[in-house]
Design a protein around this motif. Structure first.
Motif, PDB file in Angstrom:
ATOM      1  N   UNK A 116       0.827  -1.211   0.000  1.00 53.21           N
ATOM      2  CA  UNK A 116       0.000   0.000   0.000  1.00 53.21           C
ATOM      3  C   UNK A 116       0.859   1.258   0.000  1.00 53.21           C
ATOM      4  N   UNK A 117       0.539   2.183  -0.908  1.00 53.92           N
ATOM      5  CA  UNK A 117       1.238   3.464  -0.980  1.00 53.92           C
ATOM      6  C   UNK A 117       0.591   4.458  -0.031  1.00 53.92           C
ATOM      7  N   UNK A 118       1.361   4.917   0.938  1.00 56.59           N
ATOM      8  CA  UNK A 118       0.902   5.968   1.832  1.00 56.59           C
ATOM      9  C   UNK A 118       1.803   7.184   1.652  1.00 56.59           C
ATOM     10  N   UNK A 119       1.798   8.082   2.626  1.00 57.86           N
ATOM     11  CA  UNK A 119       2.457   9.370   2.430  1.00 57.86           C
ATOM     12  C   UNK A 119       3.002   9.921   3.742  1.00 57.86           C
ATOM     13  N   UNK A 120       4.041  10.747   3.626  1.00 59.24           N
ATOM     14  CA  UNK A 120       4.541  11.459   4.799  1.00 59.24           C
ATOM     15  C   UNK A 120       3.511  12.451   5.331  1.00 59.24           C
ATOM     16  N   UNK A 167       3.311  -1.233   4.100  1.00 64.83           N
ATOM     17  CA  UNK A 167       2.878   0.137   3.856  1.00 64.83           C
ATOM     18  C   UNK A 167       4.118   0.985   3.612  1.00 64.83           C
ATOM     19  N   UNK A 168       4.140   1.672   2.473  1.00 66.30           N
ATOM     20  CA  UNK A 168       5.274   2.518   2.106  1.00 66.30           C
ATOM     21  C   UNK A 168       4.826   3.976   2.142  1.00 66.30           C
ATOM     22  N   UNK A 169       5.358   4.732   3.101  1.00 69.83           N
ATOM     23  CA  UNK A 169       5.044   6.150   3.218  1.00 69.83           C
ATOM     24  C   UNK A 169       6.022   6.949   2.366  1.00 69.83           C
ATOM     25  N   UNK A 170       5.493   7.483   1.279  1.00 73.28           N
ATOM     26  CA  UNK A 170       6.332   8.168   0.299  1.00 73.28           C
ATOM     27  C   UNK A 170       6.639   9.598   0.703  1.00 73.28           C
ATOM     28  N   UNK A 171       7.836  10.034   0.346  1.00 75.56           N
ATOM     29  CA  UNK A 171       8.222  11.429   0.471  1.00 75.56           C
ATOM     30  C   UNK A 171       7.848  12.151  -0.825  1.00 75.56           C
ATOM     31  N   UNK A 172       8.457  13.302  -1.076  1.00 74.82           N
ATOM     32  CA  UNK A 172       8.209  14.021  -2.319  1.00 74.82           C
ATOM     33  C   UNK A 172       8.883  13.313  -3.487  1.00 74.82           C
ATOM     34  N   UNK A 220      10.091  -9.244   5.056  1.00 73.99           N
ATOM     35  CA  UNK A 220       9.668  -8.310   6.101  1.00 73.99           C
ATOM     36  C   UNK A 220       8.251  -7.826   5.785  1.00 73.99           C
ATOM     37  N   UNK A 221       7.262  -8.477   6.371  1.00 72.60           N
ATOM     38  CA  UNK A 221       5.864  -8.118   6.109  1.00 72.60           C
ATOM     39  C   UNK A 221       5.221  -7.561   7.375  1.00 72.60           C
ATOM     40  N   UNK A 222       4.022  -6.974   7.174  1.00 64.89           N
ATOM     41  CA  UNK A 222       3.304  -6.277   8.246  1.00 64.89           C
ATOM     42  C   UNK A 222       4.207  -5.230   8.903  1.00 64.89           C
ATOM     43  N   UNK A 223       4.817  -4.439   8.036  1.00 65.09           N
ATOM     44  CA  UNK A 223       5.742  -3.398   8.491  1.00 65.09           C
ATOM     45  C   UNK A 223       5.522  -2.139   7.664  1.00 65.09           C
ATOM     46  N   UNK A 224       5.727  -0.996   8.313  1.00 65.09           N
ATOM     47  CA  UNK A 224       5.637   0.309   7.651  1.00 65.09           C
ATOM     48  C   UNK A 224       7.046   0.785   7.336  1.00 65.09           C
ATOM     49  N   UNK A 225       7.246   1.281   6.111  1.00 63.73           N
ATOM     50  CA  UNK A 225       8.540   1.808   5.690  1.00 63.73           C
ATOM     51  C   UNK A 225       8.391   3.263   5.242  1.00 63.73           C
ATOM     52  N   UNK A 226       9.340   4.108   5.645  1.00 63.04           N
ATOM     53  CA  UNK A 226       9.376   5.466   5.104  1.00 63.04           C
ATOM     54  C   UNK A 226      10.337   5.462   3.922  1.00 63.04           C
TER      55      UNK A 226
END
Length: 355
Positions: A116-120, A167-172, A220-226
């Protein structure tokens, strides 16, 4: 997950979607892309395209059942500033569609992995004069606008599922292939509303694509990455003018204002991140800030880019008079006020999740 498995990608024609699809194809996956509008020619020929209106849950369920993917990479989103102008559509795409995809995935006999694509934006406004720490996956969230709240809510949908998820929290994102539209220069206005000294951690679109492709197979699952670029990509908003110069629109860059060092509200939700964990797991950082700028310059050869380069000097004077802070009496930037005046209320819905 192994080469030859099917990966369903939403938002496949977006500026992160296209390089992600190309990376997945290069990694040997059978990619199925979803498209709301007519099929465009940018994707590799091997990619299968399914029409899909993500705001229709029955269509979402039907596509997932038909494709039977081993993984879903959910990139589709209604992003700023468009999300502020159409709050109903934004919620349908950013939150409701995520929930529909998760429901459909959970009904499969062999449920797919969900990336899932998330955001800063989930971290909210960050005053760089008071916030000296780097953002991590463990930094408390405090969404301050509609988009950040939508992303938090959709994250919660994913996290509460029984799926294997990342979940990948994207920067700019440095998009490399700007969708230059001669008649729509909102992209310049939007960039100019932000404080020029707002910190922003950029990432090359190709590196973002590598991160999403790696998340399909990582253990590495069920983890959030910035997700942000290397150290050279830790910039401030005013540095984004370099990308305009690279594509030939430097003349259209309008003056901005610094942020108020005494306010914790009047900053756009951007900041620098500690990407050590995401880089350790996903191994995606390959391109420096200067690499991205050079790639933008190399790609700015289409007819729209050429037309805009020719027109830019003639349009510059008019653009400056229409700039967000032209004849503005204040000393500091007012990003939320300027956004409200042009696109509509950016505030979260009443009762929205902010933490």
């Amino acid at each position: 997950m192994a080469a030859g498995d099917r990966v369903l990608v939403t938002g496949a024609y977006g500026l992160v979607g296209r390089p992600t699809v190309r990376q997945l194809v290069a990694d040997g996956f059978k990619v199925v892309a979803t498209a709301h509008h007519a099929v465009k020619p940018e994707l590799p020929a091997a990619v299968e395209v399914h029409p899909l209106d993500l705001t229709k849950p029955d269509q979402v369920a039907a596509v997932v059942a038909d494709v039977r993917p081993s993984a879903i990479v959910h990139l589709a989103a209604c992003i700023p500033p468009m999300c502020y102008a159409n709050r109903t559509l934004a919620r349908a795409v950013n939150v409701d569609a995520t929930a529909a995809l998760v429901r459909a995935a959970q009904t499969m006999p062999s449920p797919p992995r969900f990336v899932h694509a998330s955001s800063m934006a989930v971290y909210g406004s960050r005053n760089p004069h008071r916030c000296n720490d780097l953002l991590t996956a463990d930094t408390p969230t405090a969404a301050s606008d509609l988009y950040g709240c939508h992303k938090l809510e959709s994250e919660n949908v994913v996290r509460s599922s029984d799926l294997e998820w990342s979940i990948l929290r994207l920067s700019g994102v440095n998009t490399l292939e700007p969708l230059v539209d001669y008649g729509d220069l909102d992209w310049l206005y939007f960039g100019a509303v932000m404080p020029v000294d707002n910190r922003c951690h950029y990432v090359d679109a190709r590196d973002a694509a590598t991160a999403f492709a790696a998340a399909v197979t990582t253990d590495a699952v069920r983890e959030i990455f910035v997700i942000g670029g290397d150290e050279s990509n830790k910039r401030v908003v005013s540095d984004s003018a370099e990308s305009n110069v690279a594509i030939g629109t430097g003349a259209l860059v309008v003056p901005g204002l610094p942020g108020d060092p005494e306010s914790d509200v009047d900053w756009y939700p951007l900041d620098w991140m500690d990407t050590s964990r995401s880089q350790q797991v996903l191994k995606y950082q390959r391109y420096s800030w200067s690499d991205s700028i050079e790639e933008m310059r190399a790609r700015a050869s289409g007819w729209k880019s050429r037309a805009l380069r020719i027109a830019a000097p003639l349009m510059a004077r008019r653009m400056r008079k229409r700039a967000p802070y032209y004849n503005y009496p204040g000393r500091y930037a007012d990003p939320w006020g300027r956004i409200r005046d042009r696109w509509g209320d950016p505030a979260p819905d009443s009762g929205a999740i902010v933490r």
